[in-house]
Design an enzyme around this catalytic site. Structure first.
Site, PDB file in Angstrom:
ATOM      1  N   ASP A 161       0.820  -1.221   0.000  1.00 25.96           N
ATOM      2  CA  ASP A 161       0.000   0.000   0.000  1.00 25.96           C
ATOM      3  C   ASP A 161       0.847   1.262   0.000  1.00 25.96           C
ATOM      4  O   ASP A 161       2.058   1.218   0.172  1.00 25.96           O
ATOM      5  CB  ASP A 161      -0.962  -0.012   1.205  1.00 25.96           C
ATOM      6  CG  ASP A 161      -0.258  -0.398   2.512  1.00 25.96           C
ATOM      7  OD1 ASP A 161       0.986  -0.361   2.568  1.00 25.96           O
ATOM      8  OD2 ASP A 161      -0.963  -0.734   3.477  1.00 25.96           O
ATOM      9  N   HIS A 202      -7.179  -4.475  10.205  1.00 25.52           N
ATOM     10  CA  HIS A 202      -6.861  -4.282   8.783  1.00 25.52           C
ATOM     11  C   HIS A 202      -5.580  -5.027   8.406  1.00 25.52           C
ATOM     12  O   HIS A 202      -4.702  -5.255   9.233  1.00 25.52           O
ATOM     13  CB  HIS A 202      -6.790  -2.794   8.406  1.00 25.52           C
ATOM     14  CG  HIS A 202      -5.623  -2.031   8.937  1.00 25.52           C
ATOM     15  ND1 HIS A 202      -5.710  -0.722   9.359  1.00 25.52           N
ATOM     16  CD2 HIS A 202      -4.315  -2.362   9.109  1.00 25.52           C
ATOM     17  CE1 HIS A 202      -4.531  -0.298   9.753  1.00 25.52           C
ATOM     18  NE2 HIS A 202      -3.665  -1.277   9.619  1.00 25.52           N
TER      19      HIS A 202
HETATM   20  P1  PGA Z   1       2.397  -1.546  12.915  1.00 18.30           P
HETATM   21  O1  PGA Z   1       1.248  -1.462  11.833  1.00 18.30           O
HETATM   22  O2  PGA Z   1       3.357  -2.586  12.415  1.00 18.30           O
HETATM   23  O3  PGA Z   1       3.014  -0.177  12.906  1.00 18.30           O
HETATM   24  O4  PGA Z   1       1.772  -1.916  14.205  1.00 18.30           O
HETATM   25  C1  PGA Z   1       0.629  -2.620  11.397  1.00 18.30           C
HETATM   26  C2  PGA Z   1      -0.494  -2.273  10.469  1.00 18.30           C
HETATM   27  O5  PGA Z   1      -1.179  -1.253  10.705  1.00 18.30           O
HETATM   28  O6  PGA Z   1      -0.722  -3.026   9.511  1.00 18.30           O
END
Ligand code: PGA
Length: 238
Positions: A67, A138
């Site tokens: 993304d 998500h």
């Molecule tokens: P993070 O994010 O690794 O910063 O916890 C994970 C995500 O939002 O997919």
């Protein structure tokens, strides 16, 4: 589904790097599906360490990222292209031309989504897809919704995602309100999926995703149907 609980972040990163490294060794021109966020940073450091030790060669590897924020180009230090360059691509011998991130500066995100899905097909699909998980369940930026979305698409970010990601920006107001994300189709069609999660704050959503009902309200729950899913979790916050 294989679930591995590790004792700390360093071990989680090493175990995850083992799987990616195995993929690179078995198929030197593999397509790696990569992810951003704080969780995979240690894993990328570990891959760099193994590259520097002469154990890994990325020269023929192709990559596709999950993304990108809409409105940010690759020179913006909050963009996911910039993240990937600084945490991995600029530190190993991957050919920059073989690295792909959705274009956050596209003028037409529907067309950009089609281009990105066609590119993944043209590469022969994803051999291993790395995922983190958001507090709202998500994966990529596939936010809770009334239905799963298959193709790469533009998505309005959930307020909880904006709040969670504000820590990387000067203020919450600066967090982009939308992103372009690989949809559930490319993720589910990846031959292997590796999900990493770090910290006790992720324990509850991870349990819901892996053992609760499969529902678009918890996008990661669809992974229960993936035939080759490995989850590496460490409960200790970094
Ligand atoms: P993070 O994010 O690794 O910063 O916890 C994970 C995500 O939002 O997919």
């Amino acid at each position: 589904m294989k679930i591995i609980e590790t004792k700390n972040y360093a071990e989680m990163s090493k175990r995850a790097a083992d799987l990616i490294a195995a993929q690179v060794l078995l198929k030197p021109d593999a397509v790696l599906g990569l992810a951003t966020g704080s969780t995979p940073i240690g894993l990328y450091d570990e891959l760099v360490r193994r590259y520097e030790a002469g154990e890994l060669d990325f020269s023929a590897i192709r990559s596709v990222n999950l993304d990108e924020y809409c409105g940010l180009d690759g020179t913006n230090d909050q963009s996911y292209r910039y993240f990937m360059n600084t945490h991995l691509f600029d530190r190993v011998n991957i050919d920059p031309k073989n690295t792909n991130v959705p274009n956050g500066k596209a003028t037409d995100f529907a067309a950009e989504g089609e281009r990105y899905d066609a590119l993944i097909r043209q590469l022969g699909g994803i051999d291993i897809q790395l995922l983190g998980i958001g507090l709202d369940g998500h994966i990529g930026f596939n936010e809770p919704d009334d239905a799963f979305t298959g193709p790469t698409h533009e998505v309005k970010l959930d307020p909880s995602t904006i709040a969670a990601n504000a820590r990387f920006f000067a203020s919450e107001d600066e967090v982009p309100r939308s992103a372009i994300t690989m949809g559930m189709a490319s993720i589910m069609q990846a031959r292997r999926v590796l999900l990493v999660a770090n910290g006790n704050s992720k324990a509850e959503i991870l349990k819901k995703a892996l053992f609760g009902p499969i529902t678009p309200q918890v996008p990661a729950s669809l992974l229960q149907l993936h035939p080759d899913l490995t989850v590496i979790f460490c409960g200790d916050d970094k």
